[in-house]
Design a protein around this motif. Structure first.
Motif, PDB file in Angstrom:
ATOM      1  N   ARG A 272       0.345  -1.481  -0.526  1.00  0.00           N
ATOM      2  CA  ARG A 272      -0.297   0.183   0.006  1.00  0.00           C
ATOM      3  C   ARG A 272       0.625   1.364   0.013  1.00  0.00           C
ATOM      4  O   ARG A 272       0.303   1.987  -0.297  1.00  0.00           O
ATOM      5  CB  ARG A 272      -0.512  -0.082   1.240  1.00  0.00           C
ATOM      6  N   ARG A 273       2.139   0.932   0.690  1.00  0.00           N
ATOM      7  CA  ARG A 273       2.481   2.539   0.707  1.00  0.00           C
ATOM      8  C   ARG A 273       3.777   2.673  -0.354  1.00  0.00           C
ATOM      9  O   ARG A 273       3.940   3.216  -0.719  1.00  0.00           O
ATOM     10  CB  ARG A 273       4.025   2.169   1.556  1.00  0.00           C
ATOM     11  N   ASN A 274       4.169   1.729  -0.999  1.00  0.00           N
ATOM     12  CA  ASN A 274       5.097   1.776  -2.670  1.00  0.00           C
ATOM     13  C   ASN A 274       4.223   2.599  -3.689  1.00  0.00           C
ATOM     14  O   ASN A 274       2.931   1.708  -4.423  1.00  0.00           O
ATOM     15  CB  ASN A 274       5.395   0.768  -2.433  1.00  0.00           C
TER      16      ASN A 274
ATOM     17  N   THR B 103      -6.019  -4.968  -5.204  1.00  0.00           N
ATOM     18  CA  THR B 103      -5.771  -3.985  -4.894  1.00  0.00           C
ATOM     19  C   THR B 103      -4.540  -2.687  -4.945  1.00  0.00           C
ATOM     20  O   THR B 103      -4.729  -1.727  -5.485  1.00  0.00           O
ATOM     21  CB  THR B 103      -6.724  -3.749  -4.777  1.00  0.00           C
ATOM     22  N   ALA B 104      -3.725  -2.797  -4.166  1.00  0.00           N
ATOM     23  CA  ALA B 104      -2.356  -2.071  -3.388  1.00  0.00           C
ATOM     24  C   ALA B 104      -1.463  -2.397  -4.902  1.00  0.00           C
ATOM     25  O   ALA B 104      -0.946  -0.993  -5.416  1.00  0.00           O
ATOM     26  CB  ALA B 104      -1.308  -2.344  -2.256  1.00  0.00           C
ATOM     27  N   MET B 105      -1.290  -3.018  -5.596  1.00  0.00           N
ATOM     28  CA  MET B 105      -0.746  -3.731  -6.978  1.00  0.00           C
ATOM     29  C   MET B 105      -1.318  -2.709  -7.815  1.00  0.00           C
ATOM     30  O   MET B 105      -0.414  -2.411  -8.342  1.00  0.00           O
ATOM     31  CB  MET B 105      -0.299  -4.860  -7.051  1.00  0.00           C
ATOM     32  N   LEU B 106      -2.186  -2.928  -8.106  1.00  0.00           N
ATOM     33  CA  LEU B 106      -2.921  -1.876  -8.971  1.00  0.00           C
ATOM     34  C   LEU B 106      -3.058  -0.927  -9.024  1.00  0.00           C
ATOM     35  O   LEU B 106      -2.705  -0.100  -9.772  1.00  0.00           O
ATOM     36  CB  LEU B 106      -4.277  -2.501  -9.718  1.00  0.00           C
TER      37      LEU B 106
ATOM     38  N   ALA C 122       4.196   3.113 -10.950  1.00  0.00           N
ATOM     39  CA  ALA C 122       5.173   2.195 -10.942  1.00  0.00           C
ATOM     40  C   ALA C 122       5.140   0.651 -11.239  1.00  0.00           C
ATOM     41  O   ALA C 122       4.091   0.508 -12.103  1.00  0.00           O
ATOM     42  CB  ALA C 122       5.024   2.236  -9.133  1.00  0.00           C
ATOM     43  N   ALA C 123       6.208   0.141 -11.661  1.00  0.00           N
ATOM     44  CA  ALA C 123       6.279  -0.879 -12.523  1.00  0.00           C
ATOM     45  C   ALA C 123       6.583  -2.581 -11.902  1.00  0.00           C
ATOM     46  O   ALA C 123       6.389  -2.407 -10.770  1.00  0.00           O
ATOM     47  CB  ALA C 123       7.770  -0.520 -13.780  1.00  0.00           C
ATOM     48  N   VAL C 124       5.380  -2.778 -12.117  1.00  0.00           N
ATOM     49  CA  VAL C 124       4.918  -3.740 -11.253  1.00  0.00           C
ATOM     50  C   VAL C 124       4.706  -5.059 -12.242  1.00  0.00           C
ATOM     51  O   VAL C 124       3.953  -5.036 -13.170  1.00  0.00           O
ATOM     52  CB  VAL C 124       3.628  -3.697 -10.877  1.00  0.00           C
ATOM     53  N   GLU C 125       5.379  -6.458 -11.314  1.00  0.00           N
ATOM     54  CA  GLU C 125       5.589  -6.854 -12.180  1.00  0.00           C
ATOM     55  C   GLU C 125       5.332  -7.890 -11.347  1.00  0.00           C
ATOM     56  O   GLU C 125       6.291  -8.341 -10.427  1.00  0.00           O
ATOM     57  CB  GLU C 125       7.494  -6.967 -13.387  1.00  0.00           C
ATOM     58  N   LEU C 126       4.834  -9.335 -11.400  1.00  0.00           N
ATOM     59  CA  LEU C 126       4.161 -10.545 -11.744  1.00  0.00           C
ATOM     60  C   LEU C 126       4.828 -11.305 -11.971  1.00  0.00           C
ATOM     61  O   LEU C 126       4.609 -11.910 -13.159  1.00  0.00           O
ATOM     62  CB  LEU C 126       3.137 -10.459 -11.033  1.00  0.00           C
ATOM     63  N   ALA C 127       5.081 -12.487 -11.523  1.00  0.00           N
ATOM     64  CA  ALA C 127       6.068 -13.974 -11.928  1.00  0.00           C
ATOM     65  C   ALA C 127       5.433 -14.870 -11.314  1.00  0.00           C
ATOM     66  O   ALA C 127       4.662 -15.106 -10.581  1.00  0.00           O
ATOM     67  CB  ALA C 127       7.622 -13.518 -11.727  1.00  0.00           C
TER      68      ALA C 127
END
Length: 208
Positions: free
Chosen positions: A32-34, A54-57, A64-69
């Motif tokens: 949530r804080r990133n 929700t926080a990552m979206l 922010a670059a968000v990558e899920l592997a």
């Protein structure tokens, strides 16, 4: 803050049935804080709970670059299994596709990437924040509904300012990317989730 050239190591336990939720609380707090730093999260069983998603979206929508592997169906330990277990790769494939579609619908720059390497299974789990990472979470958690709600998990959060350690964390993350493709780019090789798999994902999501 970590000491100059040093590293903090912070443990956390998760067992929701016993009212121990430190790991999930810490992960949610962190997500949530990133809002700006690059974030990578790896799980062989990608099924983030709503608060994580929700926080990552939100971070991805904010730039922010968000990558899920995660594991491609063929890299699942359940690939080729018989009986009900054969549904497991399909269930996760369906959940991953749904997440990728929700991100696209929101215009969020969140990438879902699948590891696929002939003869290999994928079981890497972790979280990396920054480039090179200044924070990493290691442990048993899959960052999913089952880990948060049902299982006993133990994690360690590493926070470091040491350049050599940060470089090692970056190399670790880069190695996971070597055989990964975007979830929406490997439709020709993946198994279309069956109606049974889609029904299982909807009815028993917290068990995955």
């Amino acid at each position: 803050a970590a000491p100059p050239g040093g590293c903090w190591v912070l443990p956390a336990v998760q067992c929701a049935p016993a009212s121990l939720t430190a790991d999930a609380d810490a992960t949610e707090w962190l997500l949530r804080r990133n809002t700006k730093l690059p974030l990578a999260l790896s799980s062989p069983y990608l099924n983030p709970p709503p608060a994580y998603e929700t926080a990552m979206l939100a971070a991805a929508r904010g730039g922010a670059a968000v990558e899920l592997a995660c594991a491609a169906p063929q890299a699942s330990g359940f690939w080729g299994a018989g009986g009900v277990r054969a549904l497991v790769p399909q269930v996760y494939s369906h959940l991953e596709q749904q997440l990728a579609r929700r991100a696209a619908a929101l215009g969020a720059a969140l990438r879902v990437r699948r590891y696929q390497r002939p003869g290999w299974t994928y079981h890497a789990k972790g979280l990396w924040l920054g480039a090179p990472p200044l924070l990493s979470v290691v442990g048993s958690s899959n960052f999913g509904e089952r880990s948060v709600r049902r299982d006993l998990e133990l994690s360690f959060t590493l926070v470091t300012t040491d350049a050599s350690l940060r470089a090692e964390l970056q190399a670790e993350l880069d190695a996971l990317r070597d055989h990964a493709v975007d979830a929406d780019a490997d439709d020709a090789t993946e198994q279309t989730p069956s109606l049974a798999a889609r029904a299982a994902a909807a009815a028993f999501r917290t068990f995955f």
